[in-house]
Motif scaffolding. Structure first.
Motif, PDB file in Angstrom:
ATOM      1  N   THR A   1      -4.081   3.364 -13.959  1.00  0.00           N
ATOM      2  CA  THR A   1      -4.573   2.545 -12.846  1.00  0.00           C
ATOM      3  C   THR A   1      -3.838   1.220 -12.787  1.00  0.00           C
ATOM      4  N   GLY A   2      -3.699   0.573 -13.940  1.00  0.00           N
ATOM      5  CA  GLY A   2      -2.977  -0.689 -13.977  1.00  0.00           C
ATOM      6  C   GLY A   2      -1.525  -0.526 -13.559  1.00  0.00           C
ATOM      7  N   ALA A   3      -0.894   0.561 -14.001  1.00  0.00           N
ATOM      8  CA  ALA A   3       0.498   0.813 -13.642  1.00  0.00           C
ATOM      9  C   ALA A   3       0.649   1.059 -12.149  1.00  0.00           C
ATOM     10  N   ALA A   4      -0.332   1.733 -11.542  1.00  0.00           N
ATOM     11  CA  ALA A   4      -0.298   1.975 -10.097  1.00  0.00           C
ATOM     12  C   ALA A   4      -0.336   0.654  -9.334  1.00  0.00           C
ATOM     13  N   LEU A   5      -1.207  -0.242  -9.743  1.00  0.00           N
ATOM     14  CA  LEU A   5      -1.306  -1.543  -9.080  1.00  0.00           C
ATOM     15  C   LEU A   5      -0.047  -2.374  -9.320  1.00  0.00           C
TER      16      LEU A   5
ATOM     17  N   TYR B   1       0.824  -1.203   0.000  1.00  0.00           N
ATOM     18  CA  TYR B   1       0.000   0.000   0.000  1.00  0.00           C
ATOM     19  C   TYR B   1       0.863   1.260   0.000  1.00  0.00           C
ATOM     20  N   ARG B   2       1.953   1.235   0.707  1.00  0.00           N
ATOM     21  CA  ARG B   2       2.830   2.415   0.721  1.00  0.00           C
ATOM     22  C   ARG B   2       3.434   2.673  -0.661  1.00  0.00           C
ATOM     23  N   ARG B   3       3.764   1.610  -1.383  1.00  0.00           N
ATOM     24  CA  ARG B   3       4.257   1.796  -2.754  1.00  0.00           C
ATOM     25  C   ARG B   3       3.151   2.365  -3.648  1.00  0.00           C
ATOM     26  N   LEU B   4       1.937   1.869  -3.470  1.00  0.00           N
ATOM     27  CA  LEU B   4       0.811   2.404  -4.226  1.00  0.00           C
ATOM     28  C   LEU B   4       0.606   3.880  -3.910  1.00  0.00           C
ATOM     29  N   ALA B   5       0.626   4.223  -2.633  1.00  0.00           N
ATOM     30  CA  ALA B   5       0.425   5.616  -2.228  1.00  0.00           C
ATOM     31  C   ALA B   5       1.512   6.523  -2.793  1.00  0.00           C
TER      32      ALA B   5
END
Length: 220
Positions: free
Chosen positions: A195-199, A151-155
């Motif tokens: 969105t896909g790149a974020a995940l 989650y921190r990487r996503l944030a």
């Protein structure tokens, strides 16, 4: 002369149709190739959701979780009605400015806007909705559980999408706002590819290239 013009128009239409078909096929293939193949969701962690309105996808995350606090950035005074800032979650999306502002749903889609965005634009926005957590999942909302470090990487990816000084603009409704963003929008790097790149950056198993909403949602 008229015959040559007619032939040119027909030829151009055929070429455009062929290019669109190839783009759709490439998107379907790219969305079916997984990255982070070995990822599996943990039993417990930070719950997020991926959502779609049929045009744009977004990521719903808690405002406070795993050491991340979005409240200093997403302030109540950015909203038409600051009371909505009391909701516990935020939905993030990214896209081309004109496409975002002019196409909240498919009803508003105009070919000229789509073509202009697809050709490329540096005028991008982050769209943020203040929301409660989804009550249920379905065709347009999928639940994902992340480990705290994921989650921190996503944030970090989400935060890096904002401009250095993300001036807010009022959104579609009383509970959302737009912010100046970083990044180049194109037919390759669409809002759904973002969105896909974020995940993928978080480490989640998702499609290698996800230009369409369905290519994101199919993994969850």
């Amino acid at each position: 002369m008229a015959r040559k013009m007619r032939s040119g128009v027909i030829g151009g239409a055929v070429a455009l149709a062929a290019a669109l078909w190839l783009y759709l096929v490439a998107g379907a293939i790219g969305g079916a190739i997984p990255v982070n193949r070995s990822w599996t969701p943990p039993k417990t962690g930070v719950t997020i959701w991926v959502e779609s309105n049929g045009v744009h996808t977004g990521l719903i995350v808690p405002k406070v979780a795993a050491g991340i606090d979005w409240r200093p950035l997403l302030r109540p005074d950015h909203l038409a009605d600051p009371r909505f800032a009391g909701w516990s979650h935020a939905s993030f999306g990214w896209g081309e400015r004109a496409f975002y502002l002019e196409t909240p749903t498919w009803v508003q889609v105009r070919p000229a806007t789509v073509i202009a965005a697809a050709l490329g634009s540096d005028r991008t926005l982050v769209h943020v909705d203040h929301v409660p957590p989804p009550r249920r999942t379905g065709a347009d909302v999928r639940r994902i559980v992340l480990r705290p470090e994921e989650y921190r990487r996503l944030a970090a990816y989400l935060r890096a999408s904002f401009a250095e000084r993300p001036t807010p603009e009022r959104g579609y409704y009383k509970w959302d706002a737009f912010y100046a963003a970083r990044g180049h929008y194109s037919a390759i790097h669409t809002c759904n590819a973002w969105t896909g790149a974020a995940l993928a950056e978080a480490g989640v198993k998702v499609g290698w290239w996800t230009p369409f909403p369905q290519m994101v949602l199919r993994w969850f």
